[in-house]
Design an enzyme around this catalytic site. Structure first.
Site, short mmCIF file in Angstrom:
data_model
loop_
_atom_site.label_atom_id
_atom_site.label_comp_id
_atom_site.label_asym_id
_atom_site.label_seq_id
_atom_site.Cartn_x
_atom_site.Cartn_y
_atom_site.Cartn_z
N ASP A 195 0.88 -1.28 -0.02
CA ASP A 195 0.12 -0.18 -0.04
C ASP A 195 1.02 1.37 0.20
O ASP A 195 0.78 2.21 0.98
CB ASP A 195 -0.89 -0.03 1.36
CG ASP A 195 -2.14 -0.99 0.93
OD1 ASP A 195 -2.14 -1.41 -0.16
OD2 ASP A 195 -3.26 -0.61 1.59
N HIS A 242 -3.39 -2.27 -2.50
CA HIS A 242 -3.56 -1.22 -3.57
C HIS A 242 -2.48 -1.32 -4.68
O HIS A 242 -2.64 -0.57 -5.74
CB HIS A 242 -3.43 0.25 -2.67
CG HIS A 242 -4.85 0.48 -2.09
ND1 HIS A 242 -5.58 1.37 -2.58
CD2 HIS A 242 -5.14 0.11 -0.98
CE1 HIS A 242 -6.52 1.48 -1.70
NE2 HIS A 242 -6.41 0.70 -0.72
#
EC number: 3.1.3.16
Length: 330
Positions: free
Chosen positions: A92, A125
């Site tokens: 992330d 992500h």
């Protein structure tokens, strides 16, 4: 022309670090070719190293950064810039924060410069369908072009998924999976790969611990599962491990234990999105596998930016919005 001639790493790192001490938010605009070079070379290194990394202490482990570039610089100021310390990041790197590009470029540059001392795992992500929505795509499009975003996707698709430190600390972005019986299953995942909507790879990047669940439960994110303390204890016992170290959730003090300290959540983006008054933390693992926590307080708050912290505050735990929420966070 050789790779090293094409990619002047020291110049790239120098420019990225030049803004240290500037007002947060000042951009560093590398050339498109430099960024493409970082993606291609780092991808090559990721694929040459195992998908399940086997690392040795001492090292420092960091959780989500989410484009908070100036906080990443503060982490390095505090922990020591590479190669002074060895690092493992749990994913992330992009989305939500204002400077995903600087953040990921510095991390990739360090990976290329110190491939055996600097490690990056994949977060949920680092996946096109997610960072298309939550900010990274828009930042790439605004500052460069969509083609460059696609180049990042190629590199993200090659990132390793998990790491084991000295055969005792299991590290991943999200958490455990009901499908995970043997570490060999992780080693068998072929790269490059996208993140599927379900199954082992999805769970390792998306699942969450939950003190109110026994066994496996539904996840509010609309993807993967939650798992209880007993799942953690059984997993550690079966694989002769001491600790699970994961990220993926905002925690008030930057770190938070679960299941009688058998699992720890790390989150390294203080004052996340400017909305949470959370601290950020990194975990230092010494040669004896003793873990200590270095805390980054929200930058604009207390006079001391850094603090050593050993107490616990269970606190509330806000979760990142669900995967199926289509609203981009500006």
């Amino acid at each position: 022309m050789s790779d090293s001639e094409k990619l002047n790493l020291d110049s790239i790192i120098g420019r990225l670090l030049e803004v240290q001490g500037s007002r947060p938010g000042k951009n560093v605009q590398l050339t498109e070719n430099e960024i493409r070079g970082l993606c291609l070379k780092s991808r090559e290194i990721f694929l040459s190293q195992p998908i399940l990394l086997e690392l040795e202490a001492p090292l420092k482990i960091c959780g989500d950064i989410h484009g908070q570039y100036y906080d990443l610089l503060r982490l390095f100021e505090y922990g020591g810039f590479p190669p002074e310390s060895n690092y493992l990041f749990l994913g992330d790197y992009v989305d939500r924060g204002k400077q995903s590009l600087e953040t990921i470029c510095l991390l990739l540059a360090y990976k290329i410069k110190y491939p055996e001392n600097f490690f990056l795992l994949r977060g949920n992500h680092e996946c096109a369908s997610i960072n298309r929505i939550y900010g990274f795509y828009d930042e790439c499009k605004r500052r460069y072009n969509i083609k460059l975003w696609k180049t990042f996707t190629d590199x993200f698709n090659x990132l390793p998924i998990a790491a084991i430190v000295d055969e005792k600390i299991f590290c991943c972005h999200g958490g455990l999976s009901p499908d995970l019986q043997s570490m060999e299953q992780i080693r068998r995942i072929m790269r490059p790969t996208d993140v599927p909507d379900q199954g082992l790879l999805c769970d390792l990047l998306w699942s969450d611990p939950d003190k109110d669940v026994q066994g496996w439960g539904e996840n509010d994110r609309g993807v993967s599962f939650t798992f209880g303390a007993e799942v953690v204890a059984k997993f550690l016992h079966k694989h002769d491990l001491d600790l699970i170290c994961r990220a993926h959730q905002v925690v008030e003090d930057g770190y938070e234990f679960f299941a009688k300290r058998q699992l720890v959540t790390l989150f390294s983006a203080p004052n996340y999105c400017g909305e949470f008054d959370n601290a950020g933390a990194m975990m230092s693992v010494d040669e004896t596998l003793m873990c200590s926590f270095q805390i980054l307080k929200p930058a604009d708050k207390n006079k001391g930016k850094y603090g050593q912290f050993s107490g616990l505050n269970p606190g509330g735990r806000p979760i990142t919005p669900p995967r199926n929420s289509a609203k981009a966070k500006k």
